[in-house]
Design an enzyme around this catalytic site. Structure first.
Site, PDB file in Angstrom:
ATOM      1  N   GLU A  82      33.715  36.111  36.460  1.00  0.00           N
ATOM      2  CA  GLU A  82      32.498  36.940  36.364  1.00  0.00           C
ATOM      3  C   GLU A  82      32.431  37.951  37.506  1.00  0.00           C
ATOM      4  OE1 GLU A  82      32.799  33.674  36.169  1.00  0.00           O
ATOM      5  OE2 GLU A  82      31.067  32.729  35.231  1.00  0.00           O
TER       6      GLU A  82
ATOM      7  N   CYS B 165      28.743  29.995  37.522  1.00  0.00           N
ATOM      8  CA  CYS B 165      28.387  29.155  38.668  1.00  0.00           C
ATOM      9  C   CYS B 165      27.216  29.789  39.426  1.00  0.00           C
ATOM     10  CB  CYS B 165      29.595  28.964  39.588  1.00  0.00           C
ATOM     11  SG  CYS B 165      29.945  30.389  40.630  1.00  0.00           S
TER      12      CYS B 165
ATOM     13  N   CYS C  11      35.728  33.908  40.958  1.00  0.00           N
ATOM     14  CA  CYS C  11      35.443  33.626  39.544  1.00  0.00           C
ATOM     15  C   CYS C  11      35.644  34.874  38.684  1.00  0.00           C
ATOM     16  CB  CYS C  11      34.006  33.174  39.369  1.00  0.00           C
ATOM     17  SG  CYS C  11      33.615  31.590  40.105  1.00  0.00           S
TER      18      CYS C  11
ATOM     19  N   CYS D 272      27.925  33.151  41.178  1.00  0.00           N
ATOM     20  CA  CYS D 272      28.004  34.287  40.245  1.00  0.00           C
ATOM     21  C   CYS D 272      26.619  34.680  39.732  1.00  0.00           C
ATOM     22  CB  CYS D 272      28.933  33.957  39.072  1.00  0.00           C
ATOM     23  SG  CYS D 272      30.669  33.939  39.582  1.00  0.00           S
TER      24      CYS D 272
ATOM     25  N   ASN E 167      39.474  34.453  36.483  1.00  0.00           N
ATOM     26  CA  ASN E 167      39.437  33.829  37.802  1.00  0.00           C
ATOM     27  C   ASN E 167      40.790  33.999  38.482  1.00  0.00           C
ATOM     28  OD1 ASN E 167      40.332  32.007  35.763  1.00  0.00           O
ATOM     29  ND2 ASN E 167      39.911  30.230  37.023  1.00  0.00           N
ATOM     30  N   VAL E 168      40.725  34.245  39.781  1.00  0.00           N
ATOM     31  CA  VAL E 168      41.939  34.427  40.579  1.00  0.00           C
ATOM     32  C   VAL E 168      41.859  33.445  41.741  1.00  0.00           C
ATOM     33  CG1 VAL E 168      43.361  36.066  41.870  1.00  0.00           C
ATOM     34  CG2 VAL E 168      41.986  36.881  39.938  1.00  0.00           C
ATOM     35  N   GLU E 169      42.708  32.414  41.685  1.00  0.00           N
ATOM     36  CA  GLU E 169      42.654  31.364  42.699  1.00  0.00           C
ATOM     37  C   GLU E 169      43.554  31.693  43.883  1.00  0.00           C
ATOM     38  OE1 GLU E 169      43.246  27.614  40.641  1.00  0.00           O
ATOM     39  OE2 GLU E 169      41.225  27.773  39.803  1.00  0.00           O
TER      40      GLU E 169
HETATM   41  N1  THU Z   1      35.274  29.569  37.564  1.00  0.00           N
HETATM   42  C1  THU Z   1      35.005  30.803  37.040  1.00  0.00           C
HETATM   43  O1  THU Z   1      35.872  31.692  37.005  1.00  0.00           O
HETATM   44  N2  THU Z   1      33.765  31.036  36.559  1.00  0.00           N
HETATM   45  C2  THU Z   1      32.767  30.095  36.484  1.00  0.00           C
HETATM   46  O2  THU Z   1      31.662  30.398  36.077  1.00  0.00           O
HETATM   47  C3  THU Z   1      33.045  28.704  36.888  1.00  0.00           C
HETATM   48  C4  THU Z   1      34.299  28.508  37.676  1.00  0.00           C
HETATM   49  C5  THU Z   1      36.627  29.301  38.056  1.00  0.00           C
HETATM   50  C6  THU Z   1      36.776  29.134  39.541  1.00  0.00           C
HETATM   51  C7  THU Z   1      38.016  28.281  39.631  1.00  0.00           C
HETATM   52  O3  THU Z   1      39.150  29.129  39.580  1.00  0.00           O
HETATM   53  C8  THU Z   1      38.002  27.450  38.364  1.00  0.00           C
HETATM   54  O4  THU Z   1      37.085  28.089  37.490  1.00  0.00           O
HETATM   55  C9  THU Z   1      37.598  26.003  38.565  1.00  0.00           C
HETATM   56  O5  THU Z   1      36.413  25.924  39.259  1.00  0.00           O
END
Ligand code: THU
Length: 127
Positions: free
Chosen positions: A53, A89, A51, A92, A40-42
């Site tokens: 995925e 999620c 996300c 995704c 994940n890259v925020e």
């Molecule tokens: N996140 C994912 O990378 N994949 C998921 O299936 C659920 C959520 C990440 C998004 C965000 O950076 C962090 O988890 C919290 O929601």
């Protein structure tokens, strides 16, 4: 493979949620299979976060590996304890469904089929 994904989680960029996710996607281009890694890259604007995925899927698609076969998914919380019940999620799931109606998602808590995670998913037929 889940342990391999966990080793890759150090590349996750999650300074806001501190919830780190990593996945390994196995995809095929019709000739060979390849592993694609995603984290994940925020973003400071939050909404632009992507996300793990989707990072892995977009890497694979953009290299011609459009047959998605298996996805291994792991996560750790802010204390770096592994989260055992991580699941893709909804967004995704819809992106997975665009390219595959048979992708297997493997987590610590079991193996799931995209069709069971997203029954009656949206798809435009006759393209
Ligand atoms: N996140 C994912 O990378 N994949 C998921 O299936 C659920 C959520 C990440 C998004 C965000 O950076 C962090 O988890 C919290 O929601």
């Amino acid at each position: 493979m889940l342990d391999k994904a966990l080793n890759y989680i150090k590349f996750s960029y999650a300074p806001y949620s501190k919830f780190k996710v990593a996945c390994i996607l196995i995809a095929s281009n019709g000739i060979e299979e390849k592993e694609f890694y995603g984290v994940n890259v925020e973003n400071a604007s939050y909404g632009l976060t992507i996300c793990a995925e989707r990072v892995a899927i977009f890497k694979a698609i953009s290299e011609g590996y459009n047959k998605l076969l298996k996805m291994y998914l792991v996560a750790v919380d802010e204390n770096n304890n592994e989260v055992l019940n991580i699941m893709p999620c909804g967004a995704c799931r819809q992106v997975i469904f665009e390219f595959s109606d048979s992708l297997k998602i493997i987590t610590r808590s079991g193996e799931f089929d995209i069709k069971e995670l997203l029954p009656f998913g949206f798809k435009i037929l006759n393209l």
